[in-house]
Design an enzyme around this catalytic site. Structure first.
Site, mmCIF file in Angstrom:
data_model
loop_
_atom_site.group_PDB
_atom_site.id
_atom_site.type_symbol
_atom_site.label_atom_id
_atom_site.label_comp_id
_atom_site.label_asym_id
_atom_site.label_seq_id
_atom_site.Cartn_x
_atom_site.Cartn_y
_atom_site.Cartn_z
ATOM 1 N N GLU A 374 -5.001 14.885 -61.641
ATOM 2 C CA GLU A 374 -5.217 13.452 -61.877
ATOM 3 C C GLU A 374 -5.703 12.759 -60.602
ATOM 4 O OE1 GLU A 374 -3.870 13.136 -65.130
ATOM 5 O OE2 GLU A 374 -4.529 11.089 -65.426
HETATM 6 C C1 LIG Z 1 -2.351 22.459 -63.596
HETATM 7 C C2 LIG Z 1 -3.601 21.676 -63.629
HETATM 8 C C3 LIG Z 1 -3.940 20.968 -64.766
HETATM 9 C C4 LIG Z 1 -5.142 20.262 -64.829
HETATM 10 N N1 LIG Z 1 -5.471 19.615 -66.005
HETATM 11 C C5 LIG Z 1 -6.706 19.069 -66.119
HETATM 12 C C6 LIG Z 1 -7.136 18.535 -67.370
HETATM 13 O O1 LIG Z 1 -6.395 18.507 -68.354
HETATM 14 N N2 LIG Z 1 -8.406 18.058 -67.464
HETATM 15 C C7 LIG Z 1 -9.265 18.062 -66.401
HETATM 16 O O2 LIG Z 1 -10.411 17.617 -66.562
HETATM 17 N N3 LIG Z 1 -8.875 18.542 -65.182
HETATM 18 C C8 LIG Z 1 -7.622 19.058 -65.027
HETATM 19 N N4 LIG Z 1 -7.219 19.567 -63.816
HETATM 20 C C9 LIG Z 1 -8.126 19.545 -62.686
HETATM 21 C C10 LIG Z 1 -7.693 18.634 -61.562
HETATM 22 O O3 LIG Z 1 -7.855 17.294 -61.936
HETATM 23 C C11 LIG Z 1 -8.518 19.021 -60.324
HETATM 24 O O4 LIG Z 1 -8.058 20.302 -59.900
HETATM 25 C C12 LIG Z 1 -8.372 18.021 -59.204
HETATM 26 O O5 LIG Z 1 -8.990 16.816 -59.539
HETATM 27 C C13 LIG Z 1 -8.996 18.536 -57.905
HETATM 28 O O6 LIG Z 1 -10.280 19.034 -58.130
HETATM 29 P P1 LIG Z 1 -10.709 20.463 -57.551
HETATM 30 O O7 LIG Z 1 -9.658 21.424 -57.942
HETATM 31 O O8 LIG Z 1 -12.098 20.756 -57.977
HETATM 32 O O9 LIG Z 1 -10.677 20.292 -55.974
HETATM 33 P P2 LIG Z 1 -11.850 19.717 -55.064
HETATM 34 O O10 LIG Z 1 -12.375 18.462 -55.629
HETATM 35 O O11 LIG Z 1 -12.822 20.810 -54.787
HETATM 36 O O12 LIG Z 1 -11.046 19.374 -53.737
HETATM 37 C C14 LIG Z 1 -10.629 20.420 -52.827
HETATM 38 C C15 LIG Z 1 -9.872 19.781 -51.670
HETATM 39 O O13 LIG Z 1 -10.737 18.875 -50.962
HETATM 40 C C16 LIG Z 1 -10.162 17.568 -50.941
HETATM 41 N N5 LIG Z 1 -11.242 16.601 -51.087
HETATM 42 C C17 LIG Z 1 -12.228 16.605 -52.022
HETATM 43 N N6 LIG Z 1 -13.051 15.565 -51.849
HETATM 44 C C18 LIG Z 1 -12.575 14.871 -50.770
HETATM 45 C C19 LIG Z 1 -12.970 13.695 -50.086
HETATM 46 N N7 LIG Z 1 -14.031 12.959 -50.483
HETATM 47 N N8 LIG Z 1 -12.230 13.287 -49.031
HETATM 48 C C20 LIG Z 1 -11.152 13.965 -48.635
HETATM 49 N N9 LIG Z 1 -10.725 15.107 -49.233
HETATM 50 C C21 LIG Z 1 -11.429 15.541 -50.285
HETATM 51 C C22 LIG Z 1 -9.189 17.528 -52.120
HETATM 52 O O14 LIG Z 1 -8.164 16.579 -51.888
HETATM 53 C C23 LIG Z 1 -8.665 18.956 -52.122
HETATM 54 O O15 LIG Z 1 -7.658 19.080 -51.144
HETATM 55 C C24 LIG Z 1 -6.005 20.243 -63.709
HETATM 56 C C25 LIG Z 1 -5.637 20.928 -62.544
HETATM 57 C C26 LIG Z 1 -4.464 21.645 -62.494
HETATM 58 C C27 LIG Z 1 -4.126 22.385 -61.230
#
Ligand SMILES: Cc1cc2nc3c(=O)[nH]c(=O)nc-3n(C[C@H](O)[C@H](O)[C@H](O)COP(=O)(O)OP(=O)(O)OC[C@H]3O[C@@H](n4cnc5c(N)ncnc54)[C@H](O)[C@@H]3O)c2cc1C
Length: 396
Positions: A374
């Site tokens: 989220e």
């Molecule tokens: C158990 C679980 C359930 C989920 N359920 C859903 C769901 O139902 N529907 C759905 O659509 N998604 C879902 N997600 C996805 C979740 O919303 C994403 O994993 C989350 O938004 C982070 O995206 P990412 O994993 O691609 O990380 P990334 O966006 O690649 O980020 C990687 C790291 O970089 C940091 N970062 C990225 N951009 C920046 C910035 N501009 N400045 C500083 N730091 C930054 C982040 O904080 C993180 O530490 C779920 C995830 C999990 C783990």
């Protein structure tokens, strides 16, 4: 320069109805969820009975009007319910609140025909919802999604993949996001469209389960679309305006995740307190040692601070006031309180703290996931700065 919050914006008013509602949800969580929580975590499988019984007591439709099958409650009731459910099992709470990631945008952005068709099914819990935005290449950066939706006559044909979709293998109604046009320079968020899709539509496949460190039992999955045809009447909101729908959904959902943080932080405090008045070392109960007392004092403060912030955000939302900054502050504070309290509880409980049997290490694992989804806590921090700068009229 001044913040636009006035003193009254800090008011949190819980009524006897809120407390009566808390009692109902707590009783449900204690009787139905708590006895199954360890087993759900161990087997990494949700118990369908939990969701059926949650539906029976109206937990899928708390804030929606009765005409759509909802309970006519408010955002504070929603926060209270999530807190109480999570206190027993964060995985079960997640299975329930993930469905709101479809029903909430449907309620806010849907047309009357869409609301009449889908909202009573979701609000009653007869059908479960799943929200598909994240992709292998894009999570925080919503504008980076690459799934496409091409217009063919009156329909759209979707192709692409979604990752980490909660309830993806159980849901009946999906809200899926895909690009109807490529990103434009300076307007990267335009061109994403939201689609309501029913399970069983040809071209829609549930892919691999994704094993995650916490919330076991509510494992997310991958979704794959291959020439998935969706009728034009199932576009939610404006064509190309899906990012706004998603971001509004996350603003609301974030209060729920903050409430999950409160529930986990409280569960850790409960376990640590109970243990420290039962366990003796060197002839004294643990709670008589000042180092334990200090940890407990910090845990209590973290719970109360997080609860107050979460109820503050919910109160602002309930009153139709700006709540985005409050929700982000609450999410960061409460999810990090959950982590910190779980860790302290493990230390206070010694060997029993790291024993899987006592369930305290589960709280620490669950806290890692709620810090991530989220919108990660890094992204919340960016939101807090952006909203504050806006309030003060500073360039963002
Ligand atoms: C158990 C679980 C359930 C989920 N359920 C859903 C769901 O139902 N529907 C759905 O659509 N998604 C879902 N997600 C996805 C979740 O919303 C994403 O994993 C989350 O938004 C982070 O995206 P990412 O994993 O691609 O990380 P990334 O966006 O690649 O980020 C990687 C790291 O970089 C940091 N970062 C990225 N951009 C920046 C910035 N501009 N400045 C500083 N730091 C930054 C982040 O904080 C993180 O530490 C779920 C995830 C999990 C783990």
């Amino acid at each position: 320069m001044s913040s636009e919050f006035s003193v009254t914006d800090y008011a949190v008013q819980l009524t006897p109805e809120h407390e009566a509602f808390r009692k109902v949800v707590r009783e449900f969580a204690d009787k139905v969820i708590a006895p199954k929580a360890a087993e759900i975590d161990r087997r990494n499988e949700m118990d369908p009975e939990v969701l059926e019984k949650a539906a029976e007591i109206g937990l899928f439709g708390i804030p929606f009007p009765e005409e759509y099958g909802g309970g006519g409650g408010d955002d504070l009731m929603m926060a209270i319910a999530v807190e109480e459910l999570t206190r027993a099992s964060a995985a079960c709470a997640t299975a329930i609140i993930a469905s709101y990631l479809v029903s909430t945008p449907l309620y806010i952005f849907g047309n009357e025909a869409q609301k009449k068709k889908y909202l009573p099914l979701l609000a009653s819990g007869k059908k479960l919802g799943a929200h598909g935005m994240t992709e292998p290449v894009a999570g925080s950066d919503v504008a980076g999604i690459q799934s496409t939706a091409a217009k063919r006559g009156d329909s759209y044909v979707l192709n692409g993949r979604k990752m980490f979709i909660t309830n993806g293998d159980k849901a009946d109604i999906f809200l899926l996001f895909a690009r109807t046009s490529p990103p434009e320079p300076g307007k990267r968020h335009r061109g994403i469209t939201a689609f309501l899709v029913e399970r069983g539509t040809p071209g829609f496949t549930v892919g691999q389960r994704i094993a995650v460190t916490g919330l076991r039992g509510e494992h997310p999955v991958e979704l794959v679309f291959n020439d998935l045809s969706v009728p034009g009447e199932n576009v939610l909101g404006e064509v190309g305006g899906g990012a706004r729908i998603a971001l509004t959904t996350y603003d609301h959902g974030r209060i729920g995740v903050a409430a999950q943080g409160v529930g986990l932080a409280q569960a850790a405090l409960d376990a640590a307190l109970k243990y420290s008045v039962q366990r003796q070392t060197f002839g004294n109960y643990l709670l008589t040692y000042q180092q334990v007392q200090f940890k407990v004092a910090e845990m209590v403060s973290a719970v109360e601070t997080s609860r107050l912030l979460t109820y503050w955000a919910a109160s602002l939302s309930k009153q139709g006031k700006k709540f985005v900054k409050a929700a982000s502050i609450a999410k960061v504070t409460a999810t990090e309180a959950a982590e910190s309290n779980a860790h302290k509880a493990m230390l206070i409980m010694g060997g029993y703290g790291v024993s899987v049997e006592t369930g305290v290490e589960r709280l620490l694992r669950d806290s890692q996931v709620i810090k991530t989804y989220e919108g990660t806590n890094d992204i919340q921090r960016l939101t807090i700065v952006r909203e504050t700068a806006r309030e003060m009229g500073l360039p963002v």
